[in-house]
Design a protein around this motif. Structure first.
Motif, PDB file in Angstrom:
ATOM      1  N   ASP A 367       0.820  -1.209   0.000  1.00  0.00           N
ATOM      2  CA  ASP A 367       0.000   0.000   0.000  1.00  0.00           C
ATOM      3  C   ASP A 367       0.858   1.265   0.000  1.00  0.00           C
ATOM      4  O   ASP A 367       0.418   2.309   0.441  1.00  0.00           O
ATOM      5  CB  ASP A 367      -0.924  -0.013   1.228  1.00  0.00           C
ATOM      6  CG  ASP A 367      -2.021   1.037   1.138  1.00  0.00           C
ATOM      7  OD1 ASP A 367      -2.732   1.053   0.115  1.00  0.00           O
ATOM      8  OD2 ASP A 367      -2.149   1.851   2.072  1.00  0.00           O
ATOM      9  N   GLN A 368       2.102   1.161  -0.489  1.00  0.00           N
ATOM     10  CA  GLN A 368       2.982   2.317  -0.462  1.00  0.00           C
ATOM     11  C   GLN A 368       3.656   2.518  -1.817  1.00  0.00           C
ATOM     12  O   GLN A 368       3.741   1.602  -2.625  1.00  0.00           O
ATOM     13  CB  GLN A 368       4.067   2.145   0.611  1.00  0.00           C
ATOM     14  CG  GLN A 368       3.534   2.099   2.027  1.00  0.00           C
ATOM     15  CD  GLN A 368       4.633   2.249   3.061  1.00  0.00           C
ATOM     16  OE1 GLN A 368       4.601   3.146   3.887  1.00  0.00           O
ATOM     17  NE2 GLN A 368       5.613   1.368   3.018  1.00  0.00           N
ATOM     18  N   THR A 369       4.173   3.736  -2.004  1.00  0.00           N
ATOM     19  CA  THR A 369       4.955   4.023  -3.192  1.00  0.00           C
ATOM     20  C   THR A 369       6.377   3.498  -2.994  1.00  0.00           C
ATOM     21  O   THR A 369       6.752   3.057  -1.901  1.00  0.00           O
ATOM     22  CB  THR A 369       5.006   5.530  -3.459  1.00  0.00           C
ATOM     23  OG1 THR A 369       5.726   6.166  -2.396  1.00  0.00           O
ATOM     24  CG2 THR A 369       3.594   6.110  -3.548  1.00  0.00           C
ATOM     25  N   LEU A 370       7.168   3.584  -4.056  1.00  0.00           N
ATOM     26  CA  LEU A 370       8.530   3.073  -3.988  1.00  0.00           C
ATOM     27  C   LEU A 370       9.355   3.814  -2.941  1.00  0.00           C
ATOM     28  O   LEU A 370      10.024   3.194  -2.111  1.00  0.00           O
ATOM     29  CB  LEU A 370       9.190   3.189  -5.362  1.00  0.00           C
ATOM     30  CG  LEU A 370      10.638   2.679  -5.457  1.00  0.00           C
ATOM     31  CD1 LEU A 370      10.718   1.207  -5.110  1.00  0.00           C
ATOM     32  CD2 LEU A 370      11.202   2.943  -6.844  1.00  0.00           C
ATOM     33  N   LEU A 371       9.319   5.153  -2.964  1.00  0.00           N
ATOM     34  CA  LEU A 371      10.119   5.914  -2.017  1.00  0.00           C
ATOM     35  C   LEU A 371       9.611   5.750  -0.589  1.00  0.00           C
ATOM     36  O   LEU A 371      10.398   5.714   0.360  1.00  0.00           O
ATOM     37  CB  LEU A 371      10.137   7.396  -2.400  1.00  0.00           C
ATOM     38  CG  LEU A 371      10.917   7.740  -3.670  1.00  0.00           C
ATOM     39  CD1 LEU A 371      10.852   9.231  -3.958  1.00  0.00           C
ATOM     40  CD2 LEU A 371      12.367   7.290  -3.550  1.00  0.00           C
ATOM     41  N   GLN A 372       8.301   5.654  -0.423  1.00  0.00           N
ATOM     42  CA  GLN A 372       7.764   5.422   0.913  1.00  0.00           C
ATOM     43  C   GLN A 372       8.265   4.101   1.489  1.00  0.00           C
ATOM     44  O   GLN A 372       8.488   3.986   2.696  1.00  0.00           O
ATOM     45  CB  GLN A 372       6.232   5.418   0.883  1.00  0.00           C
ATOM     46  CG  GLN A 372       5.610   6.800   0.768  1.00  0.00           C
ATOM     47  CD  GLN A 372       4.094   6.723   0.745  1.00  0.00           C
ATOM     48  OE1 GLN A 372       3.500   5.930   0.010  1.00  0.00           O
ATOM     49  NE2 GLN A 372       3.451   7.543   1.550  1.00  0.00           N
ATOM     50  N   THR A 373       8.428   3.115   0.643  1.00  0.00           N
ATOM     51  CA  THR A 373       8.888   1.809   1.103  1.00  0.00           C
ATOM     52  C   THR A 373      10.390   1.795   1.338  1.00  0.00           C
ATOM     53  O   THR A 373      10.876   1.106   2.240  1.00  0.00           O
ATOM     54  CB  THR A 373       8.510   0.729   0.070  1.00  0.00           C
ATOM     55  OG1 THR A 373       7.113   0.845  -0.245  1.00  0.00           O
ATOM     56  CG2 THR A 373       8.763  -0.666   0.623  1.00  0.00           C
ATOM     57  N   LEU A 374      11.128   2.575   0.572  1.00  0.00           N
ATOM     58  CA  LEU A 374      12.589   2.564   0.681  1.00  0.00           C
ATOM     59  C   LEU A 374      13.125   3.438   1.806  1.00  0.00           C
ATOM     60  O   LEU A 374      14.249   3.220   2.274  1.00  0.00           O
ATOM     61  CB  LEU A 374      13.216   3.024  -0.641  1.00  0.00           C
ATOM     62  CG  LEU A 374      13.141   2.058  -1.818  1.00  0.00           C
ATOM     63  CD1 LEU A 374      13.715   2.713  -3.064  1.00  0.00           C
ATOM     64  CD2 LEU A 374      13.900   0.768  -1.509  1.00  0.00           C
ATOM     65  N   VAL A 375      12.362   4.423   2.250  1.00  0.00           N
ATOM     66  CA  VAL A 375      12.912   5.403   3.175  1.00  0.00           C
ATOM     67  C   VAL A 375      13.272   4.774   4.521  1.00  0.00           C
ATOM     68  O   VAL A 375      14.286   5.149   5.141  1.00  0.00           O
ATOM     69  CB  VAL A 375      11.945   6.597   3.354  1.00  0.00           C
ATOM     70  CG1 VAL A 375      10.667   6.191   4.081  1.00  0.00           C
ATOM     71  CG2 VAL A 375      12.634   7.740   4.087  1.00  0.00           C
ATOM     72  N   LEU A 376      12.509   3.792   4.988  1.00  0.00           N
ATOM     73  CA  LEU A 376      12.849   3.156   6.258  1.00  0.00           C
ATOM     74  C   LEU A 376      14.130   2.328   6.152  1.00  0.00           C
ATOM     75  O   LEU A 376      15.027   2.470   7.004  1.00  0.00           O
ATOM     76  CB  LEU A 376      11.692   2.308   6.781  1.00  0.00           C
ATOM     77  CG  LEU A 376      11.956   1.599   8.117  1.00  0.00           C
ATOM     78  CD1 LEU A 376      12.286   2.610   9.208  1.00  0.00           C
ATOM     79  CD2 LEU A 376      10.760   0.750   8.530  1.00  0.00           C
ATOM     80  N   PRO A 377      14.269   1.455   5.143  1.00  0.00           N
ATOM     81  CA  PRO A 377      15.564   0.760   5.018  1.00  0.00           C
ATOM     82  C   PRO A 377      16.748   1.714   4.913  1.00  0.00           C
ATOM     83  O   PRO A 377      17.821   1.432   5.465  1.00  0.00           O
ATOM     84  CB  PRO A 377      15.395  -0.067   3.737  1.00  0.00           C
ATOM     85  CG  PRO A 377      13.926  -0.289   3.621  1.00  0.00           C
ATOM     86  CD  PRO A 377      13.286   0.951   4.169  1.00  0.00           C
ATOM     87  N   LEU A 378      16.567   2.842   4.223  1.00  0.00           N
ATOM     88  CA  LEU A 378      17.662   3.805   4.105  1.00  0.00           C
ATOM     89  C   LEU A 378      17.997   4.426   5.458  1.00  0.00           C
ATOM     90  O   LEU A 378      19.164   4.747   5.730  1.00  0.00           O
ATOM     91  CB  LEU A 378      17.292   4.899   3.103  1.00  0.00           C
ATOM     92  CG  LEU A 378      17.222   4.457   1.638  1.00  0.00           C
ATOM     93  CD1 LEU A 378      16.730   5.602   0.753  1.00  0.00           C
ATOM     94  CD2 LEU A 378      18.586   3.956   1.160  1.00  0.00           C
ATOM     95  N   ALA A 379      16.989   4.596   6.314  1.00  0.00           N
ATOM     96  CA  ALA A 379      17.238   5.141   7.648  1.00  0.00           C
ATOM     97  C   ALA A 379      17.860   4.098   8.567  1.00  0.00           C
ATOM     98  O   ALA A 379      18.642   4.439   9.469  1.00  0.00           O
ATOM     99  CB  ALA A 379      15.934   5.658   8.255  1.00  0.00           C
ATOM    100  N   ILE A 380      17.519   2.839   8.343  1.00  0.00           N
ATOM    101  CA  ILE A 380      18.066   1.764   9.178  1.00  0.00           C
ATOM    102  C   ILE A 380      19.561   1.601   8.933  1.00  0.00           C
ATOM    103  O   ILE A 380      20.324   1.281   9.860  1.00  0.00           O
ATOM    104  CB  ILE A 380      17.305   0.449   8.914  1.00  0.00           C
ATOM    105  CG1 ILE A 380      15.894   0.529   9.501  1.00  0.00           C
ATOM    106  CG2 ILE A 380      18.037  -0.744   9.497  1.00  0.00           C
ATOM    107  CD1 ILE A 380      15.017  -0.660   9.162  1.00  0.00           C
TER     108      ILE A 380
END
Length: 445
Positions: A367-380
């Motif tokens: 239920d998310q866009t590509l950047l919405q899904t990637l931003v958490l892994p990038l922060a981790i």
């Protein structure tokens, strides 16, 4: 809040307060890291602001919170009431998880004192629940991060920046989560902005690699003014880094940041082990998810990824002396009896790490866009990669934020998740309180 939910919240608070009393009755002396934290807080309560234990690695946010309660509510600074400081933040945790879940699920924000059943279940996540009864910084830090994110998602960016600074007084790495708060608030705003032509951010499951990156620079000028308060947070953090000579506050010799790539793999496995009900009980159930994971696996890509992961395990796996020396933590036994069983064992988990990562990707990307899904892994990445010690406490914030992105949790799955957390909490707390071993001590996360 429905009467049923109100009863659940009262039960949650009642169980938490009862457990705190039991902790204080059974564990009468400071334990593990508490011998560092408790005297430091008591020194601050006495007004000895220049006193500082150089073995403490985190900023004084927890102690300042205790002083605040001491000055306003006349809390004494004995160990029992210092632990109450942390438990009060545990009681508040469902109240802050509720708006975060509502943001991701795009539901109307409920009243302030109306925690949902899902927020109550997530608040019993074993790492948060266990450390909610000891004088540790984990739960207050988590709550400060959640409040920062909530304010950012409500477009109250100045307040979010102020809370972001406060959150960094609990843990230095919280500066990453302040940036995360800004990012997810703006990505959601751009996604549903009327007439949005600034950012092409397609649905995550149908996007092509690099598709959003091409249009991202065009959106940056529009976000610059909103980002100004967060720039001040970064500036203040830069001043701290310059003054301190690095990010580690105390005991620097034993907490040297290093590149620890397998830590990401451990987190993926940990998140799946702890959160399997959230992963499995989504749309279509566990069998459909397993089929989708199998469909994602491509022989060529999987072989290259496996080779890269094997290299990183070989090159960057760390046998930390703290992990090997302290047999009061569960990770000691996991490491000794599993990872050190045979040199090949760490490599055997690589297919499992990949399957876990795909499963989580499919759950949160639905239920998310590509950047919405990637931003958490990038922060981790910057929060876990430099940490040399395998420590479940480091996984608390990433797990909570990951789990919050699961938006289609079924009632049956939520019940199973609650029972799973309850079983773990019962076992770990029972062992900690009543199975102390002579010459060893109490077992804990």
């Amino acid at each position: 809040m429905s009467p049923d939910t109100r009863i659940l919240y009262l039960a949650y608070c009642g169980v938490a307060v009862s457990l705190l009393k039991e902790f204080n009755d059974v564990v009468t002396d400071p334990y593990m890291d508490e011998p560092f934290h408790v005297p430091q807080a008591q020194a601050y309560c006495r007004g000895e602001w220049s006193t500082w234990d150089t073995k403490i690695t985190t900023p004084p946010g927890l102690y300042m919170l205790s002083v605040l309660f001491h000055r306003i509510f006349m809390f004494r600074c004995n160990m029992a009431l210092l632990r109450l400081t942390v438990t009060l933040t545990l009681l508040a945790l469902p109240l802050f998880l509720t708006p975060l879940l509502a943001f991701h699920q795009r539901r109307q924000l409920p009243p302030l004192f109306a925690p949902t059943a899902e927020a109550l279940v997530l608040s019993t996540f074993p790492i948060a629940w266990f450390y909610g009864f000891l004088y540790y910084t984990e739960v207050p830090s988590l709550v400060s991060i959640l409040l920062t994110i909530i304010l950012a998602t409500q477009h109250r960016h100045r307040s979010a920046a102020v809370l972001g600074v406060i959150s960094c007084f609990f843990r230095q790495t919280n500066v990453i989560w302040v940036l995360y708060a800004f990012a997810i608030s703006q990505l959601m705003w751009l996604r549903f902005r009327r007439g949005n032509s600034l950012l092409h951010d397609p649905h995550a499951l149908s996007a092509r690699p690099g598709e959003s990156i091409i249009s991202a620079p065009a959106a940056l000028p529009k976000l610059l003014f909103t980002f100004v308060p967060y720039m001040l947070v970064l500036a203040l953090f830069g001043v701290f880094m310059f003054w301190n000579g690095g990010i580690v506050l105390g005991d620097k010799a034993n907490h040297v940041p290093v590149l620890h790539v397998p830590q990401l793999y451990y987190f993926t496995a940990f998140a799946t082990l702890m959160g399997w009900p959230a992963v499995a009980f989504g749309h279509g159930g566990p069998f459909k998810l397993a089929s989708e994971v199998a469909h994602c696996i491509r022989v060529g890509f999987t072989a290259l990824l496996s080779a890269f992961m094997a290299f990183t395990v070989h090159r960057f796996m760390i046998h930390h002396p703290f992990l090997l020396a302290d047999n009061r933590h569960y990770t000691f036994y996991v490491w000794r009896r599993v990872f050190m069983l045979h040199p090949i064992v760490p490599y055997l988990f690589i297919p499992g790490y990949q399957a876990c990562a795909w499963a989580w990707w499919l759950r949160v990307a639905r239920d998310q866009t590509l950047l919405q899904t990637l931003v958490l892994p990038l922060a981790i990445l910057p929060t876990l990669l430099p940490t040399p010690l395998l420590e479940p406490r480091y996984f608390l914030v990433p797990y909570i934020l990951l789990r919050a992105q699961v938006v289609d949790m079924r009632s049956a799955g939520l019940i199973i998740e609650g029972l799973w957390y309850a079983a773990i909490n019962f076992a770990t707390i029972y062992v900690f309180l009543y199975k102390e071993r002579a010459g060893v001590g109490r077992f804990m996360w």
